[in-house]
Motif scaffolding. Structure first.
Motif, PDB file in Angstrom:
ATOM      1  N   THR A 291       0.839  -1.196   0.000  1.00 35.35           N
ATOM      2  CA  THR A 291       0.000   0.000   0.000  1.00 35.35           C
ATOM      3  C   THR A 291       0.874   1.246   0.000  1.00 35.35           C
ATOM      4  O   THR A 291       1.777   1.384   0.829  1.00 35.35           O
ATOM      5  CB  THR A 291      -0.935   0.017   1.225  1.00 35.35           C
ATOM      6  OG1 THR A 291      -1.830  -1.099   1.141  1.00 35.35           O
ATOM      7  CG2 THR A 291      -1.764   1.300   1.247  1.00 35.35           C
ATOM      8  N   ILE A 292       0.609   2.133  -0.936  1.00 35.60           N
ATOM      9  CA  ILE A 292       1.329   3.405  -1.055  1.00 35.60           C
ATOM     10  C   ILE A 292       0.327   4.535  -0.844  1.00 35.60           C
ATOM     11  O   ILE A 292      -0.741   4.561  -1.465  1.00 35.60           O
ATOM     12  CB  ILE A 292       1.984   3.557  -2.447  1.00 35.60           C
ATOM     13  CG1 ILE A 292       2.816   2.331  -2.812  1.00 35.60           C
ATOM     14  CG2 ILE A 292       2.809   4.840  -2.506  1.00 35.60           C
ATOM     15  CD1 ILE A 292       4.031   2.121  -1.956  1.00 35.60           C
ATOM     16  N   ILE A 293       0.660   5.472   0.048  1.00 39.59           N
ATOM     17  CA  ILE A 293      -0.196   6.634   0.295  1.00 39.59           C
ATOM     18  C   ILE A 293       0.444   7.851  -0.374  1.00 39.59           C
ATOM     19  O   ILE A 293       1.562   8.249  -0.041  1.00 39.59           O
ATOM     20  CB  ILE A 293      -0.376   6.878   1.801  1.00 39.59           C
ATOM     21  CG1 ILE A 293      -1.014   5.643   2.451  1.00 39.59           C
ATOM     22  CG2 ILE A 293      -1.241   8.122   2.044  1.00 39.59           C
ATOM     23  CD1 ILE A 293      -1.068   5.711   3.965  1.00 39.59           C
ATOM     24  N   LEU A 294      -0.272   8.405  -1.337  1.00 40.00           N
ATOM     25  CA  LEU A 294       0.232   9.552  -2.090  1.00 40.00           C
ATOM     26  C   LEU A 294      -0.488  10.823  -1.649  1.00 40.00           C
ATOM     27  O   LEU A 294      -1.727  10.850  -1.565  1.00 40.00           O
ATOM     28  CB  LEU A 294       0.016   9.338  -3.585  1.00 40.00           C
ATOM     29  CG  LEU A 294       0.696   8.107  -4.214  1.00 40.00           C
ATOM     30  CD1 LEU A 294       0.336   8.021  -5.692  1.00 40.00           C
ATOM     31  CD2 LEU A 294       2.203   8.170  -4.043  1.00 40.00           C
ATOM     32  N   GLU A 295       0.294  11.850  -1.372  1.00 43.35           N
ATOM     33  CA  GLU A 295      -0.256  13.166  -1.065  1.00 43.35           C
ATOM     34  C   GLU A 295      -0.231  13.982  -2.347  1.00 43.35           C
ATOM     35  O   GLU A 295       0.827  14.197  -2.944  1.00 43.35           O
ATOM     36  CB  GLU A 295       0.568  13.840   0.027  1.00 43.35           C
ATOM     37  CG  GLU A 295      -0.049  15.121   0.565  1.00 43.35           C
ATOM     38  CD  GLU A 295       0.755  15.698   1.730  1.00 43.35           C
ATOM     39  OE1 GLU A 295       0.383  16.786   2.213  1.00 43.35           O
ATOM     40  OE2 GLU A 295       1.753  15.074   2.144  1.00 43.35           O
ATOM     41  N   ILE A 296      -1.421  14.425  -2.784  1.00 48.36           N
ATOM     42  CA  ILE A 296      -1.593  15.035  -4.102  1.00 48.36           C
ATOM     43  C   ILE A 296      -2.050  16.481  -3.957  1.00 48.36           C
ATOM     44  O   ILE A 296      -2.913  16.796  -3.136  1.00 48.36           O
ATOM     45  CB  ILE A 296      -2.645  14.251  -4.915  1.00 48.36           C
ATOM     46  CG1 ILE A 296      -2.223  12.806  -5.095  1.00 48.36           C
ATOM     47  CG2 ILE A 296      -2.903  14.909  -6.261  1.00 48.36           C
ATOM     48  CD1 ILE A 296      -0.951  12.634  -5.865  1.00 48.36           C
ATOM     49  N   PHE A 297      -1.466  17.350  -4.795  1.00 46.57           N
ATOM     50  CA  PHE A 297      -1.923  18.746  -4.874  1.00 46.57           C
ATOM     51  C   PHE A 297      -2.639  18.928  -6.203  1.00 46.57           C
ATOM     52  O   PHE A 297      -2.085  18.698  -7.277  1.00 46.57           O
ATOM     53  CB  PHE A 297      -0.729  19.691  -4.776  1.00 46.57           C
ATOM     54  CG  PHE A 297      -1.117  21.146  -4.716  1.00 46.57           C
ATOM     55  CD1 PHE A 297      -1.687  21.687  -3.570  1.00 46.57           C
ATOM     56  CD2 PHE A 297      -0.915  21.977  -5.813  1.00 46.57           C
ATOM     57  CE1 PHE A 297      -2.042  23.027  -3.521  1.00 46.57           C
ATOM     58  CE2 PHE A 297      -1.260  23.312  -5.767  1.00 46.57           C
ATOM     59  CZ  PHE A 297      -1.832  23.836  -4.618  1.00 46.57           C
ATOM     60  N   ARG A 298      -3.938  19.343  -6.111  1.00 51.78           N
ATOM     61  CA  ARG A 298      -4.757  19.505  -7.311  1.00 51.78           C
ATOM     62  C   ARG A 298      -5.735  20.659  -7.096  1.00 51.78           C
ATOM     63  O   ARG A 298      -6.443  20.695  -6.084  1.00 51.78           O
ATOM     64  CB  ARG A 298      -5.534  18.219  -7.596  1.00 51.78           C
ATOM     65  CG  ARG A 298      -6.450  18.282  -8.807  1.00 51.78           C
ATOM     66  CD  ARG A 298      -7.474  17.149  -8.777  1.00 51.78           C
ATOM     67  NE  ARG A 298      -6.881  15.833  -8.715  1.00 51.78           N
ATOM     68  CZ  ARG A 298      -7.549  14.728  -8.368  1.00 51.78           C
ATOM     69  NH1 ARG A 298      -8.829  14.817  -8.034  1.00 51.78           N
ATOM     70  NH2 ARG A 298      -6.931  13.561  -8.326  1.00 51.78           N
ATOM     71  N   ASP A 299      -5.757  21.584  -8.015  1.00 50.16           N
ATOM     72  CA  ASP A 299      -6.710  22.706  -7.952  1.00 50.16           C
ATOM     73  C   ASP A 299      -6.668  23.418  -6.598  1.00 50.16           C
ATOM     74  O   ASP A 299      -7.692  23.684  -5.964  1.00 50.16           O
ATOM     75  CB  ASP A 299      -8.137  22.212  -8.231  1.00 50.16           C
ATOM     76  CG  ASP A 299      -8.300  21.640  -9.623  1.00 50.16           C
ATOM     77  OD1 ASP A 299      -7.568  22.091 -10.528  1.00 50.16           O
ATOM     78  OD2 ASP A 299      -9.144  20.732  -9.800  1.00 50.16           O
ATOM     79  N   ASN A 300      -5.435  23.663  -6.130  1.00 54.16           N
ATOM     80  CA  ASN A 300      -5.198  24.393  -4.883  1.00 54.16           C
ATOM     81  C   ASN A 300      -5.711  23.655  -3.646  1.00 54.16           C
ATOM     82  O   ASN A 300      -5.938  24.274  -2.598  1.00 54.16           O
ATOM     83  CB  ASN A 300      -5.827  25.797  -4.942  1.00 54.16           C
ATOM     84  CG  ASN A 300      -5.156  26.670  -5.990  1.00 54.16           C
ATOM     85  OD1 ASN A 300      -3.935  26.661  -6.115  1.00 54.16           O
ATOM     86  ND2 ASN A 300      -5.959  27.400  -6.754  1.00 54.16           N
ATOM     87  N   GLN A 301      -5.894  22.356  -3.752  1.00 52.85           N
ATOM     88  CA  GLN A 301      -6.288  21.553  -2.601  1.00 52.85           C
ATOM     89  C   GLN A 301      -5.376  20.337  -2.489  1.00 52.85           C
ATOM     90  O   GLN A 301      -4.803  19.881  -3.480  1.00 52.85           O
ATOM     91  CB  GLN A 301      -7.739  21.086  -2.719  1.00 52.85           C
ATOM     92  CG  GLN A 301      -8.764  22.218  -2.711  1.00 52.85           C
ATOM     93  CD  GLN A 301     -10.187  21.681  -2.657  1.00 52.85           C
ATOM     94  OE1 GLN A 301     -10.532  20.919  -1.764  1.00 52.85           O
ATOM     95  NE2 GLN A 301     -11.006  22.080  -3.620  1.00 52.85           N
ATOM     96  N   VAL A 302      -5.272  19.819  -1.258  1.00 51.73           N
ATOM     97  CA  VAL A 302      -4.449  18.638  -1.000  1.00 51.73           C
ATOM     98  C   VAL A 302      -5.360  17.438  -0.784  1.00 51.73           C
ATOM     99  O   VAL A 302      -6.348  17.518  -0.050  1.00 51.73           O
ATOM    100  CB  VAL A 302      -3.548  18.855   0.241  1.00 51.73           C
ATOM    101  CG1 VAL A 302      -2.795  17.574   0.580  1.00 51.73           C
ATOM    102  CG2 VAL A 302      -2.561  20.002  -0.014  1.00 51.73           C
ATOM    103  N   TYR A 303      -5.024  16.330  -1.441  1.00 53.40           N
ATOM    104  CA  TYR A 303      -5.777  15.082  -1.309  1.00 53.40           C
ATOM    105  C   TYR A 303      -4.814  13.959  -0.949  1.00 53.40           C
ATOM    106  O   TYR A 303      -3.634  13.997  -1.323  1.00 53.40           O
ATOM    107  CB  TYR A 303      -6.473  14.711  -2.625  1.00 53.40           C
ATOM    108  CG  TYR A 303      -7.434  15.743  -3.146  1.00 53.40           C
ATOM    109  CD1 TYR A 303      -8.792  15.669  -2.854  1.00 53.40           C
ATOM    110  CD2 TYR A 303      -6.991  16.793  -3.955  1.00 53.40           C
ATOM    111  CE1 TYR A 303      -9.683  16.621  -3.351  1.00 53.40           C
ATOM    112  CE2 TYR A 303      -7.863  17.737  -4.452  1.00 53.40           C
ATOM    113  CZ  TYR A 303      -9.215  17.642  -4.150  1.00 53.40           C
ATOM    114  OH  TYR A 303     -10.082  18.589  -4.643  1.00 53.40           O
ATOM    115  N   PHE A 304      -5.319  12.960  -0.249  1.00 53.39           N
ATOM    116  CA  PHE A 304      -4.555  11.743   0.003  1.00 53.39           C
ATOM    117  C   PHE A 304      -5.194  10.603  -0.788  1.00 53.39           C
ATOM    118  O   PHE A 304      -6.403  10.365  -0.693  1.00 53.39           O
ATOM    119  CB  PHE A 304      -4.526  11.408   1.497  1.00 53.39           C
ATOM    120  CG  PHE A 304      -3.638  12.322   2.296  1.00 53.39           C
ATOM    121  CD1 PHE A 304      -2.300  12.033   2.482  1.00 53.39           C
ATOM    122  CD2 PHE A 304      -4.145  13.499   2.840  1.00 53.39           C
ATOM    123  CE1 PHE A 304      -1.478  12.884   3.206  1.00 53.39           C
ATOM    124  CE2 PHE A 304      -3.337  14.364   3.562  1.00 53.39           C
ATOM    125  CZ  PHE A 304      -1.995  14.050   3.753  1.00 53.39           C
TER     126      PHE A 304
END
Length: 415
Positions: free
Chosen positions: A393-406
């Motif tokens: 399992t890999i947890i990626l922290e993503i920046f998209r449209d000025n928001q952060v998602y996991f």
């Protein structure tokens, strides 16, 4: 016609990722070569191994060092970033067309006025093709600023001892006495590139003797392109995939596995192989001289001594010999932005892949992996993580449209 059938066995095939041995260029009558100074006989040169590619320091017109990919798959030297040559006047250079796998031809410029130095060896007036801009985006895909590719002029000047197990190569003057190690295998140098014969089990149940371009500038293990003037038979189990990069972008095709690949009596099993779209490539490159491409993911399992002048190599298995072949278990392309070379961005995402099911999207920026900032990883680190272990399992922290998602991605062996 290439690759006659022999009695034999069966089955499936393999992967790619960066494909540099594409450029079809010739310089009539060039005989320049690298020479050592003061009767030197040999030199050891370290290299960085990034996505299986050898990156070495090169000086151009007395300036550098600049990082170049050492690539048996190209003839003349190729400069992908012309900014390293201050005085370059494109208007005075001869324009040519560059073509290759998956591309329409693009403009490049010919120069035979550059001086190049590698270690203590130098060459004057090296035949060079110069791209006006970095259409490969090698730097973005390797995570390191790359200025070009160095090919035939280098390999033809020396006996080159590539020690993948030590991340270094030793270059010998052609007159030096060499202690060869391992198994001797003949090669043919044609249009400034080395070709080698190997046996492969095709999916249709036949054992095939096939001819491969030996390509240290391709990060995959195998690319299977043609058999008997038609596309190479596809394995039953396969996935659609992005097989590499070319001057115009991604090369499309399939990835599967080869049951058995035999080179010089060394047998490899379950080799991941790529199958480029035959209709797309048949009109772009001359497939009459080869069945496929033998890349660095397989070559690096040997330490290799190349002797272009006498038409042979010696191969000796190293510590990578038993490392299994694995394809990317996430299903997405990563690259660095071309302005800062610091932001890790997602490119294309493969259909029905863990990346797609996790909700990742092209142009997402990865800012963290497993709760560590992205600066803790190189692109090479991420490549290894993404093919490391089934069900990891890999947890990626993503920046998209000025928001952060996991986003949580579970690695999946898809071939």
């Amino acid at each position: 016609m290439l690759a006659k059938y022999k009695p034999g066995v069966i089955i499936c095939l393999r992967k790619l990722s960066i494909y540099l041995g594409l450029v079809l260029l010739t310089f009539p009558g060039f005989a320049q070569e690298f020479l050592f100074k003061r009767n030197r006989q040999k030199q050891s040169i370290p290299f960085k191994c990034i996505k299986n590619l050898m990156v070495i320091p090169v000086y151009v017109n007395g300036r550098g060092p600049y990082d170049f990919v050492l690539d048996t798959g190209v003839g003349p030297m190729i400069i992908t970033d012309p900014s390293i040559i201050d005085s370059l006047n494109f208007g005075k250079l001869r324009k040519i067309k560059v073509s290759g796998m998956g591309i329409e031809s693009v403009d490049a410029y010919v120069s035979q006025s550059l001086d190049v130095k590698v270690g203590s060896a130098s060459i004057k007036y090296i035949p060079t093709a110069i791209l006006k801009e970095d259409l490969f985006n090698l730097s973005g895909h390797l995570g390191l600023k790359i200025y070009g590719l160095l090919g035939f002029s280098f390999f033809n000047s020396f006996i080159v001892d590539i020690r993948y197990s030590e991340n270094r190569l030793i270059i010998y003057d052609r007159g030096a006495r060499i202690k060869y190690r391992g198994k001797k295998i003949p090669i043919e140098i044609e249009n400034q590139k080395p070709y080698i014969l190997a046996e492969i089990d095709a999916p249709n149940g036949k054992t095939v003797e096939a001819r491969f371009l030996m390509d240290t500038g391709a990060s995959h293990a195998l690319s299977l392109e043609m058999l008997n003037a038609a596309e190479f038979p596809l394995p039953e189990k396969k996935i659609k995939a992005n097989l590499g990069i070319s001057l115009s972008g991604q090369i499309k095709g399939y990835v599967g596995r080869v049951a058995r690949f035999n080179i010089g009596s060394y047998v490899f099993k379950d080799v991941v192989a790529g199958f480029p779209d035959f209709k797309n490539i048949a009109g772009k490159i001359d497939l009459s001289k080869r069945n496929g491409n033998l890349g660095a993911d397989l070559l690096r399992k040997f330490n290799i001594q190349l002797n272009y002048q006498n038409g042979f190599i010696y191969v000796k298995p190293n510590g990578f010999r038993k490392t299994p072949f694995e394809h990317d278990m996430v299903g997405m392309v990563l690259y660095l932005d071309q302005k800062t070379y610091k932001r890790v961005l997602i490119g294309e995402i493969e259909e029905n892949s863990p990346a797609e099911r996790a909700g990742l999207q092209p142009n997402d920026e990865i800012i963290g992996v497993n709760f560590k900032g992205i600066n803790a990883y190189s692109l090479n680190d991420l490549t290894e993580i993404f093919k490391s272990k089934v069900d990891r399992t890999i947890i990626l922290e993503i920046f998209r449209d000025n928001q952060v998602y996991f986003k949580v991605v579970k690695l999946e062996k898809r071939v």
